[in-house]
Design a protein around this motif. Structure first.
Motif, PDB file in Angstrom:
ATOM      1  N   PHE A   6       0.864  -1.177   0.000  1.00  0.00           N
ATOM      2  CA  PHE A   6       0.000   0.000   0.000  1.00  0.00           C
ATOM      3  C   PHE A   6       0.903   1.230   0.000  1.00  0.00           C
ATOM      4  O   PHE A   6       1.651   1.467   0.940  1.00  0.00           O
ATOM      5  N   VAL A   7       0.879   2.000  -1.090  1.00  0.00           N
ATOM      6  CA  VAL A   7       1.713   3.190  -1.251  1.00  0.00           C
ATOM      7  C   VAL A   7       0.800   4.408  -1.307  1.00  0.00           C
ATOM      8  O   VAL A   7      -0.225   4.398  -1.984  1.00  0.00           O
ATOM      9  N   VAL A   8       1.181   5.476  -0.578  1.00  0.00           N
ATOM     10  CA  VAL A   8       0.443   6.740  -0.603  1.00  0.00           C
ATOM     11  C   VAL A   8       1.385   7.820  -1.104  1.00  0.00           C
ATOM     12  O   VAL A   8       2.530   7.917  -0.646  1.00  0.00           O
ATOM     13  N   LEU A  25       4.852   7.556   0.751  1.00  0.00           N
ATOM     14  CA  LEU A  25       4.843   6.714   1.936  1.00  0.00           C
ATOM     15  C   LEU A  25       4.742   5.267   1.476  1.00  0.00           C
ATOM     16  O   LEU A  25       3.822   4.909   0.750  1.00  0.00           O
ATOM     17  N   GLN A  26       5.699   4.437   1.898  1.00  0.00           N
ATOM     18  CA  GLN A  26       5.734   3.053   1.446  1.00  0.00           C
ATOM     19  C   GLN A  26       5.335   2.108   2.574  1.00  0.00           C
ATOM     20  O   GLN A  26       5.532   2.399   3.742  1.00  0.00           O
ATOM     21  N   GLY A  53      -0.255   4.446   9.104  1.00  0.00           N
ATOM     22  CA  GLY A  53       1.135   4.242   9.489  1.00  0.00           C
ATOM     23  C   GLY A  53       1.925   3.833   8.253  1.00  0.00           C
ATOM     24  O   GLY A  53       1.350   3.425   7.249  1.00  0.00           O
ATOM     25  N   TYR A  54       3.242   3.943   8.319  1.00  0.00           N
ATOM     26  CA  TYR A  54       4.075   3.583   7.169  1.00  0.00           C
ATOM     27  C   TYR A  54       5.464   3.192   7.639  1.00  0.00           C
ATOM     28  O   TYR A  54       5.890   3.538   8.743  1.00  0.00           O
ATOM     29  N   ASP A  55       6.179   2.468   6.793  1.00  0.00           N
ATOM     30  CA  ASP A  55       7.536   2.027   7.105  1.00  0.00           C
ATOM     31  C   ASP A  55       8.595   3.000   6.610  1.00  0.00           C
ATOM     32  O   ASP A  55       9.647   3.143   7.212  1.00  0.00           O
TER      33      ASP A  55
END
Length: 84
Positions: A6-8, A25-26, A53-55
């Motif tokens: 899921f990428v934003v 955001l990856q 949330g994101y990594d």
């Protein structure tokens, strides 16, 4: 069960509509979602509030990221994770 990445992409725009800055955001995931007051008796707009949330966050310049650029960034992020 399979999971999809899921990428934003968030783009800050200038007053003329061109892109000032972008942030990718990856490995995003939904932390919470609030659906406001929903009613079958009303056809009013409902606000949906989500926390994501994101990594990894990649800050970009004034270019719009296209699909090949996103795929390249994903591969780079995976390589960095594999290295550590």
């Amino acid at each position: 069960m399979t999971s999809k990445e899921f990428v934003v992409i968030i783009e800050q725009l200038k007053s003329d509509g061109s892109i000032r800055q972008s942030c990718t955001l990856q490995n995003c995931f939904i932390k919470s979602a609030k659906f406001g007051d929903m009613s079958y008796e009303s056809d009013e707009v409902v606000n949906v509030e989500m926390s994501i949330g994101y990594d990894c966050a990649l800050l970009g310049g004034p270019q719009k990221l296209d699909e090949p650029a996103i795929e390249q960034e994903k591969a780079l992020a995976q390589t960095e994770r594999d290295f550590h």
